[in-house]
Scaffold this motif. Structure first.
Motif, PDB file in Angstrom:
ATOM      1  N   PRO A  32      27.862   9.884 -13.944  1.00  0.00           N
ATOM      2  CA  PRO A  32      27.997  10.020 -12.475  1.00  0.00           C
ATOM      3  C   PRO A  32      29.257   9.260 -12.266  1.00  0.00           C
ATOM      4  CG  PRO A  32      25.914   9.151 -12.985  1.00  0.00           C
ATOM      5  CD  PRO A  32      26.548   9.158 -14.271  1.00  0.00           C
ATOM      6  N   ASN A  33      29.801   9.795 -10.843  1.00  0.00           N
ATOM      7  CA  ASN A  33      30.930   9.268 -10.613  1.00  0.00           C
ATOM      8  C   ASN A  33      30.847   7.752  -9.859  1.00  0.00           C
ATOM      9  OD1 ASN A  33      32.373  11.542 -11.200  1.00  0.00           O
ATOM     10  ND2 ASN A  33      31.769  12.306  -9.275  1.00  0.00           N
ATOM     11  N   ILE A  34      31.485   6.652 -10.567  1.00  0.00           N
ATOM     12  CA  ILE A  34      31.117   5.368  -9.898  1.00  0.00           C
ATOM     13  C   ILE A  34      32.716   4.991  -9.358  1.00  0.00           C
ATOM     14  CG2 ILE A  34      30.907   3.169 -10.716  1.00  0.00           C
ATOM     15  CD1 ILE A  34      28.702   4.413 -12.775  1.00  0.00           C
ATOM     16  N   THR A  35      32.678   4.367  -8.350  1.00  0.00           N
ATOM     17  CA  THR A  35      33.730   3.648  -7.668  1.00  0.00           C
ATOM     18  C   THR A  35      33.394   1.867  -7.667  1.00  0.00           C
ATOM     19  OG1 THR A  35      32.959   4.085  -5.589  1.00  0.00           O
ATOM     20  CG2 THR A  35      34.577   5.721  -6.426  1.00  0.00           C
ATOM     21  N   SER A  37      33.765  -1.111  -5.955  1.00  0.00           N
ATOM     22  CA  SER A  37      33.789  -1.778  -4.344  1.00  0.00           C
ATOM     23  C   SER A  37      35.180  -2.613  -4.241  1.00  0.00           C
ATOM     24  CB  SER A  37      32.739  -2.538  -4.039  1.00  0.00           C
ATOM     25  OG  SER A  37      32.964  -3.088  -2.957  1.00  0.00           O
ATOM     26  N   ASP A  39      35.665  -4.525  -1.416  1.00  0.00           N
ATOM     27  CA  ASP A  39      35.282  -5.739  -0.596  1.00  0.00           C
ATOM     28  C   ASP A  39      34.417  -6.733  -1.170  1.00  0.00           C
ATOM     29  OD1 ASP A  39      33.281  -3.765   1.712  1.00  0.00           O
ATOM     30  OD2 ASP A  39      33.210  -3.976  -0.705  1.00  0.00           O
ATOM     31  N   PHE A  41      33.109 -10.164  -2.835  1.00  0.00           N
ATOM     32  CA  PHE A  41      33.397 -11.531  -2.811  1.00  0.00           C
ATOM     33  C   PHE A  41      33.572 -11.880  -4.243  1.00  0.00           C
ATOM     34  CE2 PHE A  41      32.064 -15.788  -3.786  1.00  0.00           C
ATOM     35  CZ  PHE A  41      32.946 -16.467  -3.063  1.00  0.00           C
ATOM     36  N   GLY A  42      34.865 -12.339  -4.445  1.00  0.00           N
ATOM     37  CA  GLY A  42      35.224 -12.752  -5.877  1.00  0.00           C
ATOM     38  C   GLY A  42      35.018 -11.670  -6.901  1.00  0.00           C
ATOM     39  N   ARG A  65      47.213  10.398  -4.778  1.00  0.00           N
ATOM     40  CA  ARG A  65      47.402  11.462  -4.162  1.00  0.00           C
ATOM     41  C   ARG A  65      47.776  12.788  -4.767  1.00  0.00           C
ATOM     42  NH1 ARG A  65      49.660   9.332   0.408  1.00  0.00           N
ATOM     43  NH2 ARG A  65      51.600  10.293  -0.155  1.00  0.00           N
ATOM     44  N   LEU A  66      48.627  12.431  -5.780  1.00  0.00           N
ATOM     45  CA  LEU A  66      49.129  13.484  -6.559  1.00  0.00           C
ATOM     46  C   LEU A  66      48.218  13.809  -7.703  1.00  0.00           C
ATOM     47  CD1 LEU A  66      52.818  11.946  -7.481  1.00  0.00           C
ATOM     48  CD2 LEU A  66      52.283  14.088  -6.092  1.00  0.00           C
ATOM     49  N   ALA A  67      47.379  13.107  -8.087  1.00  0.00           N
ATOM     50  CA  ALA A  67      46.476  13.461  -9.279  1.00  0.00           C
ATOM     51  C   ALA A  67      45.456  14.432  -8.731  1.00  0.00           C
ATOM     52  CB  ALA A  67      45.681  12.175  -9.859  1.00  0.00           C
ATOM     53  N   SER A  68      45.403  15.637  -9.858  1.00  0.00           N
ATOM     54  CA  SER A  68      44.396  16.529  -9.499  1.00  0.00           C
ATOM     55  C   SER A  68      43.146  15.906  -9.857  1.00  0.00           C
ATOM     56  CB  SER A  68      44.717  17.789 -10.407  1.00  0.00           C
ATOM     57  OG  SER A  68      45.950  18.189 -10.144  1.00  0.00           O
ATOM     58  N   SER A  69      42.015  16.363  -9.345  1.00  0.00           N
ATOM     59  CA  SER A  69      40.631  16.020  -9.639  1.00  0.00           C
ATOM     60  C   SER A  69      40.228  16.983 -10.970  1.00  0.00           C
ATOM     61  CB  SER A  69      39.559  16.520  -8.652  1.00  0.00           C
ATOM     62  OG  SER A  69      39.742  17.873  -8.353  1.00  0.00           O
ATOM     63  N   SER A  80      22.217  13.702 -12.903  1.00  0.00           N
ATOM     64  CA  SER A  80      21.540  12.501 -12.551  1.00  0.00           C
ATOM     65  C   SER A  80      20.676  12.009 -13.503  1.00  0.00           C
ATOM     66  CB  SER A  80      21.127  12.200 -10.846  1.00  0.00           C
ATOM     67  OG  SER A  80      20.220  13.090 -10.605  1.00  0.00           O
TER      68      SER A  80
ATOM     69  N   PRO B  52      25.359  12.540  -8.144  1.00  0.00           N
ATOM     70  CA  PRO B  52      25.562  11.527  -6.990  1.00  0.00           C
ATOM     71  C   PRO B  52      26.821  10.522  -7.307  1.00  0.00           C
ATOM     72  CG  PRO B  52      23.699  10.964  -8.738  1.00  0.00           C
ATOM     73  CD  PRO B  52      24.625  12.237  -9.218  1.00  0.00           C
ATOM     74  N   TYR B  54      28.062   6.800  -6.843  1.00  0.00           N
ATOM     75  CA  TYR B  54      27.593   5.561  -6.714  1.00  0.00           C
ATOM     76  C   TYR B  54      28.659   4.188  -6.498  1.00  0.00           C
ATOM     77  CZ  TYR B  54      23.258   7.181  -8.596  1.00  0.00           C
ATOM     78  OH  TYR B  54      22.186   7.681  -8.987  1.00  0.00           O
ATOM     79  N   ASN B  55      28.370   3.241  -5.345  1.00  0.00           N
ATOM     80  CA  ASN B  55      29.290   2.387  -5.551  1.00  0.00           C
ATOM     81  C   ASN B  55      28.693   1.128  -6.168  1.00  0.00           C
ATOM     82  OD1 ASN B  55      30.424  -0.066  -4.095  1.00  0.00           O
ATOM     83  ND2 ASN B  55      31.256   1.317  -2.688  1.00  0.00           N
ATOM     84  N   VAL B  56      29.399   0.535  -6.814  1.00  0.00           N
ATOM     85  CA  VAL B  56      29.018  -0.618  -7.693  1.00  0.00           C
ATOM     86  C   VAL B  56      29.783  -1.734  -7.117  1.00  0.00           C
ATOM     87  CG1 VAL B  56      28.576  -1.563 -10.250  1.00  0.00           C
ATOM     88  CG2 VAL B  56      28.358   0.881  -9.784  1.00  0.00           C
ATOM     89  N   ARG B 188      52.848  20.112 -10.011  1.00  0.00           N
ATOM     90  CA  ARG B 188      52.486  19.457 -10.943  1.00  0.00           C
ATOM     91  C   ARG B 188      52.481  20.189 -12.435  1.00  0.00           C
ATOM     92  NH1 ARG B 188      48.582  15.227 -13.123  1.00  0.00           N
ATOM     93  NH2 ARG B 188      47.144  16.762 -12.487  1.00  0.00           N
ATOM     94  N   ASP B 209      49.563  22.864 -11.114  1.00  0.00           N
ATOM     95  CA  ASP B 209      48.961  22.440  -9.995  1.00  0.00           C
ATOM     96  C   ASP B 209      49.779  22.620  -8.791  1.00  0.00           C
ATOM     97  OD1 ASP B 209      47.218  21.561  -8.141  1.00  0.00           O
ATOM     98  OD2 ASP B 209      47.170  19.428  -9.064  1.00  0.00           O
ATOM     99  N   PHE B 211      50.213  21.852  -4.963  1.00  0.00           N
ATOM    100  CA  PHE B 211      49.515  21.192  -3.886  1.00  0.00           C
ATOM    101  C   PHE B 211      50.612  20.801  -3.165  1.00  0.00           C
ATOM    102  CE2 PHE B 211      51.334  16.975  -4.912  1.00  0.00           C
ATOM    103  CZ  PHE B 211      51.917  17.018  -6.268  1.00  0.00           C
TER     104      PHE B 211
END
Lengths: 227, 251
Positions: A32-35, A37, A39, A41-42, A65-69, A80, B52, B54-56, B188, B209, B211
């Motif tokens: 799954p896509n994970i970003t 965070s 913000d 602390f530490g 912005r340039l990068a394609s998905s 999931s 889904p 997620y924010n980790v 691109r 691509d 864009f």
């Protein structure tokens, strides 16, 4: 003009070098896509702040912005969690091999493709399915498709699956049979049986996909392949 | 001399392995709208998969050497597909993606599906400011090997230029970002040698691509007109990137 040759007898086709393929097209992920965070602390963002200068950090946004998905086809098996339900497992396996076939659609006619799709749907028929069976192995299916494109037979084989999901292709002419099991490691096990006045002669072997036509050539495979 | 009139280029076995139209938005679409979209598109497509996001958050306290990880689901995407798994629609909170895998039946069919789904999307979500428009075509040329070698310069017009000292190339990948004045967008362009899915062939990818992320058309009619213009431009780019010898492979 200088002419540069691309030679296949080189390590770039080895399995290891495929792993370092740099094209974004091959950055397939089953997770799954994970970003992370920014913000915390530490957290990670603070560590990044120490590593990158402000000037470099400013480059990240326009580059992103340039990068394609990732192309949608590469999201094929993202769910999931691992599918546990039988219908999901069968659907995933069917979809994976259909996408694999789509990848070489330009080498396969529409009629042939439709027939293969029907055969796969039929092999994965949930009403006939035993819980202990394994759906088609995508690497074995990939090997089968490669061999079909190489052999270009007029007659399409009957298909079956081994207990571990390997594709088994069978051609039959009267009592003479050619059976090939496509292994996930890119090799093929083959068995020829020939009826000589009631006596059945058999020959078998294991070979890589490129050598397979030569290995079965002494057994006159045209009787199965040609119309 | 290559004829660059895109209307004349109809190949019986086009080497397109994936075509994508991607519309991105300035703001995310809410969970509620995404759910309404899911219901709407379930009628058009055979299957749907939930993806889904997620924010980790990982917190490390130096003094106690304790760490804590928090995982929160931020958003959800859906990937829809037809029974043959070659027509895809991906709905993300900030983007709308229509994709066609091979076999590619032509722009008209692909574009009609885009219009059908886009108009349905707009009926549910309403106006949402577009922040990026992308049209991507991934082509793969499967070139038959002769004596285990291929002169790639005879097939494609995009490849790295190297000193003559080097007699052979095992693999390459090139990427260029090029302004396209005709459609006021950027291209691109990637080309790379990739493992071939066909025995005894060498495969070269041409991934374009196109864009645009400023002065974007926002109304449907303007967007459709713009996509038609991009379509013509991408055909022109492709024809410029391949040789007649390459065209022989898929005509």
């Amino acid at each position: 003009m200088s002419v540069h040759y691309l030679s296949v007898n080189q390590p770039f086709l080895s399995r290891d070098s495929r792993k370092i393929e740099a094209s974004p097209y091959f950055n397939s992920s089953n997770e799954p896509n994970i970003t992370i965070s920014s913000d915390g602390f530490g957290g990670v963002s603070d560590m990044n702040a120490q590593v990158f200068s402000k000037a470099l950090a400013g480059l990240a946004e326009p580059l992103q912005r340039l990068a394609s998905s990732t192309p949608p086809s590469m999201l094929e098996s993202v769910r999931s969690g691992k599918p546990t339900r039988l219908d999901e497992r069968l659907y995933d396996a069917t979809a994976t091999v259909k996408i694999k076939m789509s990848n070489v659609a330009m080498h396969i006619g529409t009629e042939w493709r439709d027939k293969l799709f029907n055969q796969i749907d039929s092999l994965h028929d949930i009403k006939e399915w035993d819980e202990d069976d394994n759906p088609v192995n995508k690497d074995s299916f990939g090997a089968f498709i490669k061999e079909l494109i190489l052999l270009k037979p007029d007659n399409h084989p009957g298909l079956g699956l081994s207990f571990n999901g390997n594709v088994i292709a069978m051609w039959r002419k009267n009592n003479d049979k050619l059976i090939i099991e496509f292994l996930a490691n890119g090799k093929a096990k083959w068995l020829v049986s020939h009826d000589v006045g009631g006596d059945v002669e058999r020959a078998s072997g294991i070979s890589n996909l490129l050598r397979l036509p030569e290995c079965i050539a002494p057994y006159n495979p045209e009787r199965w392949f040609k119309k | 001399m290559t004829n660059l009139d895109s209307s004349s280029m109809q190949y019986s076995r086009p080497p397109i392995i994936e075509s994508i139209i991607n519309i991105q938005f300035e703001k995310d679409v809410g969970f509620k709208e995404v759910e309404a979209l899911r219901k709407k598109f379930s009628k058009h497509y055979f299957n749907e998969i939930e993806i889904p996001h997620y924010n980790v958050k990982v917190e490390v306290r130096e003094n106690t050497k304790k760490h804590e990880a928090k995982v929160k689901q931020e958003s959800i995407s859906y990937r829809f597909s037809n029974e043959d798994s070659n027509q895809l629609l991906v709905l993300e909170p900030n983007s709308f993606i229509v994709s066609q895998l091979a076999p590619y039946a032509g722009w008209d069919e692909f574009y009609e599906r885009f219009r059908r789904d886009w108009e349905a999307w707009r009926r549910v979500v309403g106006y949402q400011k577009i922040s990026r428009i992308g049209v991507r075509y991934i082509n793969r040329l499967d070139i038959p090997l002769k004596n285990e070698k291929v002169k790639h310069e005879e097939y494609v017009n995009i490849y790295p230029r190297l000193p003559s000292y080097f007699s052979s190339v095992n693999s390459y990948q090139v990427e260029c970002i090029i302004p396209l004045d005709e459609v006021n967008a950027e291209l691109r362009l990637n080309s790379a040698v990739v493992p071939s899915p066909v025995l005894n062939h060498l495969s070269v990818l041409i991934d374009q691509d196109i864009f645009k992320d400023n002065e974007l058309p926002q109304k449907n009619a303007d967007l459709f007109m713009y996509l038609e213009a991009i379509h013509k431009e991408k055909n022109k780019v492709f024809e410029l990137c391949v040789s007649d010898k390459a065209r022989e492979l898929f005509k």
